[in-house]
Motif scaffolding. Sequence first.
Motif, PDB file in Angstrom:
ATOM      1  N   GLN A  28       0.823  -1.212   0.000  1.00 34.51           N
ATOM      2  CA  GLN A  28       0.000   0.000   0.000  1.00 34.51           C
ATOM      3  C   GLN A  28       0.859   1.264   0.000  1.00 34.51           C
ATOM      4  O   GLN A  28       0.388   2.339   0.345  1.00 34.51           O
ATOM      5  CB  GLN A  28      -0.922   0.012   1.224  1.00 34.51           C
ATOM      6  N   ARG A  29       2.115   1.131  -0.393  1.00 36.76           N
ATOM      7  CA  ARG A  29       3.018   2.278  -0.351  1.00 36.76           C
ATOM      8  C   ARG A  29       2.533   3.424  -1.232  1.00 36.76           C
ATOM      9  O   ARG A  29       2.531   4.585  -0.817  1.00 36.76           O
ATOM     10  CB  ARG A  29       4.422   1.852  -0.803  1.00 36.76           C
ATOM     11  N   GLY A  30       2.152   3.121  -2.448  1.00 36.46           N
ATOM     12  CA  GLY A  30       1.709   4.171  -3.361  1.00 36.46           C
ATOM     13  C   GLY A  30       0.485   4.892  -2.836  1.00 36.46           C
ATOM     14  O   GLY A  30       0.417   6.123  -2.850  1.00 36.46           O
ATOM     15  N   ARG A  31      -0.481   4.122  -2.365  1.00 30.05           N
ATOM     16  CA  ARG A  31      -1.706   4.720  -1.812  1.00 30.05           C
ATOM     17  C   ARG A  31      -1.384   5.608  -0.632  1.00 30.05           C
ATOM     18  O   ARG A  31      -1.876   6.743  -0.538  1.00 30.05           O
ATOM     19  CB  ARG A  31      -2.656   3.613  -1.380  1.00 30.05           C
ATOM     20  N   ASN A  32      -0.561   5.114   0.279  1.00 28.21           N
ATOM     21  CA  ASN A  32      -0.252   5.887   1.486  1.00 28.21           C
ATOM     22  C   ASN A  32       0.593   7.126   1.184  1.00 28.21           C
ATOM     23  O   ASN A  32       0.395   8.184   1.792  1.00 28.21           O
ATOM     24  CB  ASN A  32       0.454   4.993   2.505  1.00 28.21           C
ATOM     25  N   LEU A  33       1.538   7.008   0.246  1.00 26.17           N
ATOM     26  CA  LEU A  33       2.306   8.185  -0.163  1.00 26.17           C
ATOM     27  C   LEU A  33       1.399   9.216  -0.818  1.00 26.17           C
ATOM     28  O   LEU A  33       1.579  10.421  -0.642  1.00 26.17           O
ATOM     29  CB  LEU A  33       3.431   7.777  -1.122  1.00 26.17           C
ATOM     30  N   GLY A  34       0.407   8.727  -1.577  1.00 23.34           N
ATOM     31  CA  GLY A  34      -0.560   9.640  -2.177  1.00 23.34           C
ATOM     32  C   GLY A  34      -1.359  10.387  -1.136  1.00 23.34           C
ATOM     33  O   GLY A  34      -1.621  11.591  -1.265  1.00 23.34           O
ATOM     34  N   ILE A  35      -1.744   9.701  -0.063  1.00 19.69           N
ATOM     35  CA  ILE A  35      -2.494  10.340   1.020  1.00 19.69           C
ATOM     36  C   ILE A  35      -1.631  11.378   1.729  1.00 19.69           C
ATOM     37  O   ILE A  35      -2.072  12.503   1.991  1.00 19.69           O
ATOM     38  CB  ILE A  35      -3.002   9.279   2.016  1.00 19.69           C
ATOM     39  N   VAL A  36      -0.375  11.025   2.039  1.00 17.88           N
ATOM     40  CA  VAL A  36       0.519  11.958   2.728  1.00 17.88           C
ATOM     41  C   VAL A  36       0.760  13.205   1.874  1.00 17.88           C
ATOM     42  O   VAL A  36       0.740  14.339   2.369  1.00 17.88           O
ATOM     43  CB  VAL A  36       1.855  11.269   3.072  1.00 17.88           C
ATOM     44  N   THR A  37       1.000  12.998   0.565  1.00 11.41           N
ATOM     45  CA  THR A  37       1.198  14.129  -0.350  1.00 11.41           C
ATOM     46  C   THR A  37      -0.047  15.001  -0.422  1.00 11.41           C
ATOM     47  O   THR A  37       0.029  16.232  -0.436  1.00 11.41           O
ATOM     48  CB  THR A  37       1.554  13.624  -1.757  1.00 11.41           C
ATOM     49  N   THR A  38      -1.196  14.349  -0.456  1.00 10.12           N
ATOM     50  CA  THR A  38      -2.464  15.076  -0.529  1.00 10.12           C
ATOM     51  C   THR A  38      -2.695  15.925   0.719  1.00 10.12           C
ATOM     52  O   THR A  38      -3.093  17.089   0.627  1.00 10.12           O
ATOM     53  CB  THR A  38      -3.630  14.080  -0.701  1.00 10.12           C
ATOM     54  N   ILE A  39      -2.431  15.361   1.889  1.00  7.18           N
ATOM     55  CA  ILE A  39      -2.612  16.102   3.136  1.00  7.18           C
ATOM     56  C   ILE A  39      -1.651  17.288   3.197  1.00  7.18           C
ATOM     57  O   ILE A  39      -2.006  18.382   3.656  1.00  7.18           O
ATOM     58  CB  ILE A  39      -2.405  15.184   4.351  1.00  7.18           C
ATOM     59  N   GLY A  40      -0.411  17.099   2.705  1.00 13.71           N
ATOM     60  CA  GLY A  40       0.531  18.214   2.622  1.00 13.71           C
ATOM     61  C   GLY A  40       0.014  19.320   1.724  1.00 13.71           C
ATOM     62  O   GLY A  40       0.130  20.512   2.036  1.00 13.71           O
ATOM     63  N   SER A  41      -0.584  18.935   0.587  1.00 19.36           N
ATOM     64  CA  SER A  41      -1.160  19.918  -0.335  1.00 19.36           C
ATOM     65  C   SER A  41      -2.325  20.657   0.305  1.00 19.36           C
ATOM     66  O   SER A  41      -2.543  21.846   0.056  1.00 19.36           O
ATOM     67  CB  SER A  41      -1.624  19.223  -1.621  1.00 19.36           C
ATOM     68  N   MET A  42      -3.084  19.942   1.137  1.00 23.24           N
ATOM     69  CA  MET A  42      -4.178  20.601   1.869  1.00 23.24           C
ATOM     70  C   MET A  42      -3.628  21.687   2.784  1.00 23.24           C
ATOM     71  O   MET A  42      -4.227  22.754   2.932  1.00 23.24           O
ATOM     72  CB  MET A  42      -4.959  19.568   2.676  1.00 23.24           C
ATOM     73  N   GLY A  43      -2.467  21.409   3.392  1.00 26.31           N
ATOM     74  CA  GLY A  43      -1.836  22.420   4.238  1.00 26.31           C
ATOM     75  C   GLY A  43      -1.483  23.664   3.456  1.00 26.31           C
ATOM     76  O   GLY A  43      -1.742  24.795   3.892  1.00 26.31           O
ATOM     77  N   LEU A  44      -0.895  23.463   2.269  1.00 24.28           N
ATOM     78  CA  LEU A  44      -0.562  24.606   1.406  1.00 24.28           C
ATOM     79  C   LEU A  44      -1.814  25.370   0.996  1.00 24.28           C
ATOM     80  O   LEU A  44      -1.819  26.598   0.942  1.00 24.28           O
ATOM     81  CB  LEU A  44       0.179  24.112   0.157  1.00 24.28           C
ATOM     82  N   ALA A  45      -2.882  24.624   0.681  1.00 26.49           N
ATOM     83  CA  ALA A  45      -4.108  25.259   0.203  1.00 26.49           C
ATOM     84  C   ALA A  45      -4.845  26.005   1.309  1.00 26.49           C
ATOM     85  O   ALA A  45      -5.375  27.103   1.097  1.00 26.49           O
ATOM     86  CB  ALA A  45      -5.028  24.190  -0.406  1.00 26.49           C
ATOM     87  N   LEU A  46      -4.877  25.403   2.494  1.00 25.46           N
ATOM     88  CA  LEU A  46      -5.634  26.004   3.594  1.00 25.46           C
ATOM     89  C   LEU A  46      -4.876  27.128   4.287  1.00 25.46           C
ATOM     90  O   LEU A  46      -5.487  27.969   4.954  1.00 25.46           O
ATOM     91  CB  LEU A  46      -6.000  24.932   4.624  1.00 25.46           C
ATOM     92  N   GLY A  47      -3.550  27.159   4.122  1.00 22.53           N
ATOM     93  CA  GLY A  47      -2.734  28.166   4.786  1.00 22.53           C
ATOM     94  C   GLY A  47      -3.225  29.593   4.588  1.00 22.53           C
ATOM     95  O   GLY A  47      -3.499  30.305   5.568  1.00 22.53           O
ATOM     96  N   PRO A  48      -3.353  30.051   3.337  1.00 19.86           N
ATOM     97  CA  PRO A  48      -3.810  31.426   3.111  1.00 19.86           C
ATOM     98  C   PRO A  48      -5.211  31.694   3.661  1.00 19.86           C
ATOM     99  O   PRO A  48      -5.480  32.781   4.187  1.00 19.86           O
ATOM    100  CB  PRO A  48      -3.789  31.557   1.577  1.00 19.86           C
TER     101      PRO A  48
END
Length: 467
Positions: free
Chosen positions: A132-152
């Motif tokens: 499940q490495r790909g799936r989990n890396l996708g989730i971690v990357t997605t959550i990081g992107s949420m941080g960038l998006a929600l920051g402003p």
Amino acid sequence: MLESLKGNQKLTLLIISLASFMAFLDISIVNVSLPTMAKYFGVTTNTVLWTILIYIIVFSSFLIVFGKLAQQKGFKKVFLAGFLIFITGSALCTISTQFHELIIFRLVQAVGATMFSGITSAMVLQYLPKNQRGRNLGIVTTIGSMGLALGPLLGGYITEYINFHWIFFINVPIGIIGIILGHAVLHETDKHPGSLDLPGVVMIFIAQSTLIFALNKGLDYGWTSTIIIGSIICSVIFWALFVFRESRADEPLIDLNFLKMKDIALANAANIFSNMPFAGAVVLLPFYFEVVKGMSTSQSGLILTLMPVAIIIIGPIAGSISDKIASNRVTLIGAMIGVIGCLVLSTLNPSSSLLYVAMGLLILGASVATFNPPITKFILSKSPSKYRGIASGLVNTSNMIGNGFGTGILGTVAAMVVYTSVGPSTSDKLTPALVSQGLDNAFLVGTVAMGIALVLIALTLYKKPVN
């Protein structure tokens, strides 16, 4: 009671994702508060930008260092220490009353963020199931992107209705939860004893920090200014010294034999080029929305969230697909999508509909989502286990370099259209035609960058990863 949580996979993924979210949130949450900070501390606009720049410099300079340290001391120890330093720096930022205090505490905060976020990708491989490495890396990357998006959005709301100091304080309770859960859930990883190459640490810090400074401030100071040229020369010299040092050190920070692995080198180079268009879009598109389309800053920010939205939706899907087929094949598709997205954005003009612009943003966001998680999985899977801490730091470092190049190069290409038409220092003379032409030229360069990424990843081999 907490002992029963040891090894819980869902909580492990939550903790790793939380670390990614917090690190990237604090890159973007400060941006909208800069005018308020400048007024509060009585500093100029250029000076207050150091609130962001110091974080980026530290973040990009020490990723590999802490990846190496995690291999030596254990992932859990470095991860939790990073959380503790991060929330300490955040709390101190909250009570800062002088600008120099804020910069020092922001540096402390960045050190902590680098410690825990630099190894998040490697932790997915260390703690979570292989299939499940790909799936989990996708989730971690997605959550990081949420941080960038929600920051402003969070930063703007907190600054307007509470106080800008509270944009730092929100990290404290979240970080405390992260420490408690991390201590209870994570087990310590195997350690690879050794010493830390301190001369190498100093050299890579100077080399990376001067490079990031030049890429981020080249437009402000001018690419031919003494400070920018000097920074670039300094970076080149210290990169050369770093390579020389690492080739002869008994305990190198980076084993150069690792970097000589063809697929590792090609994939990291592709990662640099693929991040350029996304970074350029974040910097340049607000000018298009505000000057060409006459939108407000809040409206512009809202439309830009389409890219993170695409990442949030597609990232986990792309990651899961990379668990079923070769991850670099998925990455190749991401690069192809990126070429299309850049070509769409390179055709914008004053009469382009918002639907057409939105389509370009969604395609570019889909490219990032389809490229980043699989390329991270590919690099880490190709890396022998003893190098995974360094590999994780290297992936994040190449991301940061790509962002720097994207901001610097695409921004300069766009600015040159204005400069050749009406001269320097003419922000008040920007016209819809000039902004559109500058944007089009920049995304043509972005298309070339994404095309190079496509070629580089196509040269990697499709074979069973090293585990």
